[in-house]
Structures are given as structure tokens and as C-alpha cells.
Design an enzyme around this catalytic site. Structure first.
Site: not given
Length: 343
Positions: A43, A123, A141
Site C-alpha cells: 500500500e 486512505y 483514492d
């Protein structure tokens, strides 16, 4: 959208994802209970790096640091070296800092725990809590923004609006899969310039498709003006053994590179003065111009005039030092110049 429509939409998207979701190495393991270390590295890496490029960096990084304990115990220079070429080096510095926290306290057990780690924003915290803890947190996002803007034909989706729509559509039974499904849809089907509406599982509900102008949503953002940054750099030694200085600041902080001095090209004689100032600081004696290198960084275009120089501190082996792409370009330029003298 009614409750029945929402349920049908969820079913359609998750069925598409189960059939056609991308097979990515960090998606191994039970749904909602992914390996937190692998998911976290992925991520962070994909925050500013496309998946196609990120795969190689991901494999290399995990080879260098197979566990969070390995990452926590490593010197920062080694971490930056493993991240070399990926850019946005604050990500690597924050990974290293957060790994030291996790090595002591364990991986977070809720959204708030992820959010508290260095470098983890809303996020990333939502993604990781849904993927590793099956927590019902919707991600927001660029892909999610585009999919939802088209779904609702919203030309100006604000972050608050996107989050509200994402929260409303999130499948509470499969939050991690839902988040990945929306992101995969945006990355492979609902793309910015050429959406494949005929293949989209959300097309029956999509107001953007019904308008026959899906690419109008969301409206294009104004592009920031690219700032040109000029500097002189000096190579003392050879492309293999050179004087290096450690960078400071957020963009390249922690990396090593050739000594540099910025200058304002609008000022007469500024480049020559910058070279004199740089060599006086080292101290060194300036030599011939080797050439010019250019590199795009975020919203900047960085241009270096690279000079040879003599004197100064003792050169060191550059091969083990974490360097920016710009420094690699400068060293390659110097190597090409050296090779040309012997051909």
C-alpha cells in the site's frame, strides 16, 4: 439509490472481482486477514507508483527485508538503497520509522492504530484495516474518486462527497474485497481516458455511461505549473569513487549524491557564481563542464550543469550508497564522457 439497487450493485461488482480481480503477490492469504507486513509495504509503495512498476520494487524490498523485524533493524541507508529509483523517499523513511514502532508494539488491531503510524494517512489506514482486519472502512483514492464520480455523473467530487459515497456503497460483509474491487475497476476498466463501459459490471447503474460522456466525470483538475529548478553539481573523483554528500529535506532526505548548489538563471553570472561558491565550500577547484542532466520530480523539472572538480574531501565508493535517479544520470554522463576519451 435504493437498498435493493445497492445490494445488486455490490453483488455485480464483487462477482466481477472474484472472476477478474488482478492476481497480485500481496493479495495472498485469507480475505480480510492478509499478511499485514506485505499488505502495508504494498500500500505504501503504490501510493505514488503504478502497479506495473511497483511489482519489481515490491519483490526487491521484501527480498531485502523479509519481515518487519528485519526492516526495523536495518540501517536507514540500506532501506533507502532498497527503495532507490522508486522516488518519494519519505515513504521509505516512514516505513522504517513505523517498522520500529511495530517491532516493539505489534501490528495495529484497528483503523486508529494504523492511522497513528508514521506515514499512514486515512486512505492507507482504511485499506489496511479492511484488508488485514476485515474492518468496514471504505477507501478514497483517485480510482475510487473516478468510479464514483462517473457512477453518479458528478463533475466536481469533493473528498467529503467521495468518502460519503464510498461509505454508503461499502459491502460490510467483504470490505477488503470491495475496496480492492473498486480500485481494480478504476485501474483496468473505468480508466481516465478510455473507459470500457461495455465490460463494466456497474454499467446498469452508471449515470456517466447513460450521459454518453463518461470521461466528462470527474472534470479535469487544473494542472500545477511545473517549476524549473537549476543547480550546478560537481564530480570529484570518478563515477565509481566520488565525493558524496547526504541530502536533507523532505524530497530526497537521507539519500546521498554529488555536491550541488542551486542558482537563479535569471541573474547574470549566477551559474558561474554558484560553481565558485560550491567549490569554495568543499573546498575544491572547478574543472571542465561534463554536460547537463534533467529529471522530472513531482511538479519540478530539475536541471543540473555537471562539472568535474579536483581536491575536496576524499571520494567514497558510490555503489553501496542510496542515490537519486538524478545522481545516477549525472554519474552516467560522467562515465560516458570518460569512455569517449578512450575511444
Amino acid at each position: 439509490m435504493s437498498a435493493d439497487q445497492t445490494a445488486d450493485l455490490r453483488t455485480a461488482l464483487l462477482a466481477w472481482f472474484d472472476r477478474q480481480g488482478r492476481d497480485l503477490p500481496w493479495r495472498q492469504g485469507p480475505e480480510g486477514r492478509r499478511d499485514p507486513y506485505r499488505a502495508w509495504v504494498a500500500e505504501v509503495l503504490l501510493q505514488q507508483t503504478q502497479v506495473a512498476r511497483g511489482l519489481g520494487y515490491y519483490h526487491n524490498f521484501l527480498t531485502a527485508f523479509p519481515s518487519v523485524q528485519d526492516l526495523a533493524a536495518a540501517p536507514l541507508d540500506d532501506v533507502l538503497k532498497a527503495w532507490e529509483g522508486c522516488g518519494y523517499y519519505a515513504r521509505a523513511r516512514n516505513l522504517h520509522r513505523a517498522a520500529q514502532v511495530i517491532a516493539q508494539q505489534g501490528f495495529p488491531e484497528a483503523y486508529g492504530g494504523w492511522l497513528a503510524l508514521p506515514g499512514v494517512g486515512p486512505y492507507t489506514a482504511a485499506a489496511l484495516s479492511s484488508l488485514t482486519l476485515n474492518e468496514a472502512c471504505a477507501v478514497n483514492d483517485g480510482n475510487v474518486r473516478r468510479v464514483l464520480a462517473r457512477l453518479h455523473a458528478e463533475p466536481q467530487p469533493t473528498p467529503r462527497w467521495v468518502q460519503a459515497q464510498a461509505d454508503a456503497l461499502l459491502d460490510p460483509a467483504r470490505p477488503g474485497a470491495w475496496n480492492e474491487a473498486v480500485m481494480d475497476l478504476g485501474a483496468t476498466i473505468c480508466t481516465p481516458k478510455s473507459p470500457q463501459c461495455g465490460a463494466c459490471p456497474l454499467s446498469p447503474w452508471c449515470a456517466g455511461r447513460a450521459s454518453a460522456q463518461p470521461t466528462a466525470y470527474p472534470a479535469p483538475k487544473a494542472r500545477p505549473v511545473v517549476q524549473e529548478v537549476r543547480a550546478v553539481a560537481v564530480l570529484i573523483g570518478t563515477p565509481q569513487q566520488a565525493v558524496l554528500e547526504q541530502r536533507a529535506g523532505g524530497l530526497l532526505g537521507g539519500l546521498w549524491g554529488l555536491p550541488t548548489q542551486p542558482y537563479d538563471p535569471a541573474r547574470p553570472g549566477a551559474q558561474a557564481q554558484a560553481l565558485r561558491d560550491l567549490c569554495a565550500r568543499l573546498p575544491a577547484t572547478p574543472g571542465p563542464l561534463l554536460g547537463e542532466v534533467t529529471h522530472a520530480m513531482t511538479h519540478r523539472r530539475v536541471i543540473w550543469q555537471v562539472y568535474a572538480a579536483t581536491g575536496g574531501p576524499h571520494p567514497t565508493d558510490v555503489r553501496g550508497a542510496p542515490l537519486s535517479r538524478l545522481d545516477h544520470k549525472a554519474l552516467s554522463l560522467a562515465q560516458a564522457r570518460a569512455d569517449s576519451l578512450f575511444t
